[in-house]
Write a protein that holds these residues in place. Structure first.
Motif, PDB file in Angstrom:
ATOM      1  N   LYS A 216       0.829  -1.205   0.000  1.00 53.85           N
ATOM      2  CA  LYS A 216       0.000   0.000   0.000  1.00 53.85           C
ATOM      3  C   LYS A 216       0.865   1.256   0.000  1.00 53.85           C
ATOM      4  O   LYS A 216       0.568   2.230  -0.710  1.00 53.85           O
ATOM      5  CB  LYS A 216      -0.938  -0.005   1.210  1.00 53.85           C
ATOM      6  CG  LYS A 216      -2.054  -1.040   1.138  1.00 53.85           C
ATOM      7  CD  LYS A 216      -2.960  -0.930   2.345  1.00 53.85           C
ATOM      8  CE  LYS A 216      -4.106  -1.941   2.265  1.00 53.85           C
ATOM      9  NZ  LYS A 216      -5.005  -1.859   3.455  1.00 53.85           N
ATOM     10  N   GLN A 217       1.899   1.242   0.807  1.00 52.47           N
ATOM     11  CA  GLN A 217       2.786   2.401   0.882  1.00 52.47           C
ATOM     12  C   GLN A 217       3.470   2.634  -0.465  1.00 52.47           C
ATOM     13  O   GLN A 217       3.591   3.779  -0.922  1.00 52.47           O
ATOM     14  CB  GLN A 217       3.831   2.193   1.980  1.00 52.47           C
ATOM     15  CG  GLN A 217       4.758   3.383   2.175  1.00 52.47           C
ATOM     16  CD  GLN A 217       5.720   3.183   3.333  1.00 52.47           C
ATOM     17  OE1 GLN A 217       5.723   2.144   3.976  1.00 52.47           O
ATOM     18  NE2 GLN A 217       6.550   4.171   3.591  1.00 52.47           N
ATOM     19  N   GLU A 218       3.910   1.542  -1.103  1.00 48.84           N
ATOM     20  CA  GLU A 218       4.564   1.670  -2.402  1.00 48.84           C
ATOM     21  C   GLU A 218       3.587   2.164  -3.465  1.00 48.84           C
ATOM     22  O   GLU A 218       3.947   2.975  -4.325  1.00 48.84           O
ATOM     23  CB  GLU A 218       5.167   0.327  -2.814  1.00 48.84           C
ATOM     24  CG  GLU A 218       6.396  -0.052  -1.988  1.00 48.84           C
ATOM     25  CD  GLU A 218       6.826  -1.489  -2.192  1.00 48.84           C
ATOM     26  OE1 GLU A 218       7.986  -1.804  -1.883  1.00 48.84           O
ATOM     27  OE2 GLU A 218       5.991  -2.310  -2.651  1.00 48.84           O
ATOM     28  N   ASN A 219       2.346   1.705  -3.393  1.00 44.87           N
ATOM     29  CA  ASN A 219       1.335   2.172  -4.348  1.00 44.87           C
ATOM     30  C   ASN A 219       1.047   3.659  -4.172  1.00 44.87           C
ATOM     31  O   ASN A 219       0.800   4.372  -5.150  1.00 44.87           O
ATOM     32  CB  ASN A 219       0.053   1.354  -4.217  1.00 44.87           C
ATOM     33  CG  ASN A 219       0.116   0.052  -5.001  1.00 44.87           C
ATOM     34  OD1 ASN A 219       0.690   0.010  -6.095  1.00 44.87           O
ATOM     35  ND2 ASN A 219      -0.463  -1.010  -4.465  1.00 44.87           N
ATOM     36  N   ARG A 220       1.072   4.134  -2.923  1.00 46.61           N
ATOM     37  CA  ARG A 220       0.861   5.566  -2.681  1.00 46.61           C
ATOM     38  C   ARG A 220       1.997   6.383  -3.296  1.00 46.61           C
ATOM     39  O   ARG A 220       1.775   7.435  -3.899  1.00 46.61           O
ATOM     40  CB  ARG A 220       0.744   5.846  -1.181  1.00 46.61           C
ATOM     41  CG  ARG A 220      -0.586   5.399  -0.573  1.00 46.61           C
ATOM     42  CD  ARG A 220      -0.789   6.020   0.798  1.00 46.61           C
ATOM     43  NE  ARG A 220       0.172   5.529   1.764  1.00 46.61           N
ATOM     44  CZ  ARG A 220      -0.031   4.461   2.544  1.00 46.61           C
ATOM     45  NH1 ARG A 220      -1.166   3.770   2.446  1.00 46.61           N
ATOM     46  NH2 ARG A 220       0.882   4.078   3.419  1.00 46.61           N
ATOM     47  N   ARG A 221       3.212   5.870  -3.142  1.00 47.74           N
ATOM     48  CA  ARG A 221       4.361   6.566  -3.743  1.00 47.74           C
ATOM     49  C   ARG A 221       4.247   6.540  -5.272  1.00 47.74           C
ATOM     50  O   ARG A 221       4.512   7.546  -5.926  1.00 47.74           O
ATOM     51  CB  ARG A 221       5.666   5.901  -3.296  1.00 47.74           C
ATOM     52  CG  ARG A 221       6.907   6.587  -3.846  1.00 47.74           C
ATOM     53  CD  ARG A 221       8.175   5.825  -3.494  1.00 47.74           C
ATOM     54  NE  ARG A 221       9.347   6.431  -4.103  1.00 47.74           N
ATOM     55  CZ  ARG A 221      10.525   5.833  -4.192  1.00 47.74           C
ATOM     56  NH1 ARG A 221      10.690   4.602  -3.703  1.00 47.74           N
ATOM     57  NH2 ARG A 221      11.549   6.443  -4.779  1.00 47.74           N
ATOM     58  N   LYS A 222       3.847   5.394  -5.818  1.00 46.13           N
ATOM     59  CA  LYS A 222       3.685   5.297  -7.269  1.00 46.13           C
ATOM     60  C   LYS A 222       2.657   6.309  -7.759  1.00 46.13           C
ATOM     61  O   LYS A 222       2.858   6.983  -8.780  1.00 46.13           O
ATOM     62  CB  LYS A 222       3.263   3.879  -7.644  1.00 46.13           C
ATOM     63  CG  LYS A 222       2.981   3.672  -9.130  1.00 46.13           C
ATOM     64  CD  LYS A 222       2.492   2.262  -9.389  1.00 46.13           C
ATOM     65  CE  LYS A 222       2.089   2.061 -10.861  1.00 46.13           C
ATOM     66  NZ  LYS A 222       1.579   0.699 -11.119  1.00 46.13           N
ATOM     67  N   THR A 223       1.556   6.437  -7.045  1.00 44.34           N
ATOM     68  CA  THR A 223       0.500   7.384  -7.422  1.00 44.34           C
ATOM     69  C   THR A 223       1.040   8.816  -7.412  1.00 44.34           C
ATOM     70  O   THR A 223       0.759   9.603  -8.324  1.00 44.34           O
ATOM     71  CB  THR A 223      -0.702   7.265  -6.466  1.00 44.34           C
ATOM     72  OG1 THR A 223      -1.238   5.945  -6.565  1.00 44.34           O
ATOM     73  CG2 THR A 223      -1.783   8.277  -6.812  1.00 44.34           C
ATOM     74  N   ARG A 224       1.825   9.149  -6.383  1.00 52.61           N
ATOM     75  CA  ARG A 224       2.382  10.503  -6.308  1.00 52.61           C
ATOM     76  C   ARG A 224       3.323  10.773  -7.490  1.00 52.61           C
ATOM     77  O   ARG A 224       3.326  11.874  -8.058  1.00 52.61           O
ATOM     78  CB  ARG A 224       3.143  10.689  -4.988  1.00 52.61           C
ATOM     79  CG  ARG A 224       2.244  10.779  -3.759  1.00 52.61           C
ATOM     80  CD  ARG A 224       3.011  11.330  -2.563  1.00 52.61           C
ATOM     81  NE  ARG A 224       4.130  10.475  -2.194  1.00 52.61           N
ATOM     82  CZ  ARG A 224       4.050   9.464  -1.315  1.00 52.61           C
ATOM     83  NH1 ARG A 224       2.885   9.192  -0.731  1.00 52.61           N
ATOM     84  NH2 ARG A 224       5.099   8.747  -1.013  1.00 52.61           N
ATOM     85  N   LEU A 225       4.097   9.766  -7.866  1.00 54.13           N
ATOM     86  CA  LEU A 225       5.015   9.943  -8.982  1.00 54.13           C
ATOM     87  C   LEU A 225       4.250  10.130 -10.300  1.00 54.13           C
ATOM     88  O   LEU A 225       4.601  10.999 -11.102  1.00 54.13           O
ATOM     89  CB  LEU A 225       5.945   8.740  -9.084  1.00 54.13           C
ATOM     90  CG  LEU A 225       7.016   8.621  -7.980  1.00 54.13           C
ATOM     91  CD1 LEU A 225       7.770   7.294  -8.090  1.00 54.13           C
ATOM     92  CD2 LEU A 225       8.002   9.787  -8.028  1.00 54.13           C
ATOM     93  N   LEU A 226       3.213   9.332 -10.497  1.00 54.68           N
ATOM     94  CA  LEU A 226       2.424   9.451 -11.720  1.00 54.68           C
ATOM     95  C   LEU A 226       1.731  10.814 -11.801  1.00 54.68           C
ATOM     96  O   LEU A 226       1.618  11.406 -12.876  1.00 54.68           O
ATOM     97  CB  LEU A 226       1.392   8.320 -11.791  1.00 54.68           C
ATOM     98  CG  LEU A 226       1.963   6.930 -12.109  1.00 54.68           C
ATOM     99  CD1 LEU A 226       0.900   5.858 -11.920  1.00 54.68           C
ATOM    100  CD2 LEU A 226       2.509   6.886 -13.539  1.00 54.68           C
ATOM    101  N   GLN A 227       1.287  11.294 -10.659  1.00 60.34           N
ATOM    102  CA  GLN A 227       0.629  12.605 -10.639  1.00 60.34           C
ATOM    103  C   GLN A 227       1.621  13.727 -10.950  1.00 60.34           C
ATOM    104  O   GLN A 227       1.233  14.788 -11.456  1.00 60.34           O
ATOM    105  CB  GLN A 227      -0.012  12.843  -9.275  1.00 60.34           C
ATOM    106  CG  GLN A 227      -1.233  11.971  -9.019  1.00 60.34           C
ATOM    107  CD  GLN A 227      -1.745  12.104  -7.593  1.00 60.34           C
ATOM    108  OE1 GLN A 227      -1.041  12.590  -6.707  1.00 60.34           O
ATOM    109  NE2 GLN A 227      -2.971  11.659  -7.367  1.00 60.34           N
ATOM    110  N   ALA A 228       2.893  13.481 -10.636  1.00 64.63           N
ATOM    111  CA  ALA A 228       3.905  14.513 -10.862  1.00 64.63           C
ATOM    112  C   ALA A 228       4.404  14.547 -12.304  1.00 64.63           C
ATOM    113  O   ALA A 228       5.082  15.497 -12.707  1.00 64.63           O
ATOM    114  CB  ALA A 228       5.090  14.283  -9.923  1.00 64.63           C
ATOM    115  N   ILE A 229       4.077  13.510 -13.062  1.00 62.71           N
ATOM    116  CA  ILE A 229       4.528  13.451 -14.453  1.00 62.71           C
ATOM    117  C   ILE A 229       3.661  14.358 -15.338  1.00 62.71           C
ATOM    118  O   ILE A 229       2.461  14.298 -15.282  1.00 62.71           O
ATOM    119  CB  ILE A 229       4.496  11.987 -14.982  1.00 62.71           C
ATOM    120  CG1 ILE A 229       5.554  11.156 -14.256  1.00 62.71           C
ATOM    121  CG2 ILE A 229       4.726  11.952 -16.488  1.00 62.71           C
ATOM    122  CD1 ILE A 229       5.534   9.695 -14.634  1.00 62.71           C
TER     123      ILE A 229
END
Length: 229
Positions: A216-229
């Motif tokens: 879950k924590q890794e998915n949250r980080r992934k989401t933040r990265l995708l939003q920053a792209i």
């Protein structure tokens, strides 16, 4: 002895030290693994009772705790008491003081303990990189990989060291670490962040799309990265 009165002149191993003396030393010894894992707690526990640093192993852990607690000044005072045969603690302090050449000079021999060997290799990579000796850093990473063939740690440390310097060669090392790890999500995201910082957003997005079985924590980080792209 309060930490305020522990001076370098006092920090000399006692030749008559009995390793079984004192209940305080025995109690602290039982908690050394805990203090390594929670160094700020270790720092607070030992700083007001530094007599226990008469035990070289306790002194060594205290130095580690001081470094983690961002008190290198205290670490330097306790270092002469510490069990540091390969110079890893001394080298760490030199790196904190931006003295990579002195850090390399402090390292000697090959630690028997796997944890200390990993620290030694990491110090060599960072110190060589800081002295613009890329091949020296590569040699340390290769030696570490031979010592721990199934670990992505050598490639990860090399990649992050290069990334911090803005070196484009970090990308290849991140990819090696990912391959050895079997596609560890955290490493993929480290690579993606590096690529984003260098304007390679599409490549970052492609790598993020390969992430599976994330926490879950890794998915949250992934989401933040995708939003920053």
């Amino acid at each position: 002895m309060p930490i305020a009165t522990l001076h370098v002149s006092d920090a000399k191993p006692d030749a008559t030290f009995n390793p079984d003396q004192g209940p305080d030393i025995q109690e602290v010894r039982k908690k050394l693994d805990e203090y390594r894992q929670r160094p700020r707690i270790g720092f607070e526990a030992i700083r007001d009772n530094t007599d226990v640093c008469a035990d070289p192993q306790i002194a060594a852990v205290f130095v580690e705790c001081c470094i983690a607690a961002e008190r290198p000044d205290v670490a330097e005072i306790a270092l002469p008491l510490a069990d540091d045969p390969q110079g890893c603690l001394a080298a760490t302090l030199h790196m904190l003081n931006d003295k990579p050449a002195q850090a390399l000079a402090a390292l000697k021999g090959r630690p028997l303990d796997a944890r200390h060997r990993s620290r030694m290799y990491g110090l060599r990579i960072r110190a060589h990189s800081a002295t613009d000796n890329h091949m020296g850093a590569v040699q340390a990473a290769h030696e570490w990989s031979k010592d721990a063939p199934n670990s992505p740690a050598p490639m990860r440390v090399m990649a992050k060291t290069l990334a911090q310097a803005g070196d484009a060669r970090a990308e290849a090392w991140f990819k090696r670490a990912i391959k050895v790890s079997g596609g560890r999500p955290a490493l993929i995201m480290d690579l993606a962040e590096f690529l984003m910082e260098h304007g390679k957003t599409e490549a970052a997005k492609d790598h993020l799309s390969t992430i599976t079985n994330a926490t879950k924590q890794e998915n949250r980080r992934k989401t933040r990265l995708l939003q920053a792209i």
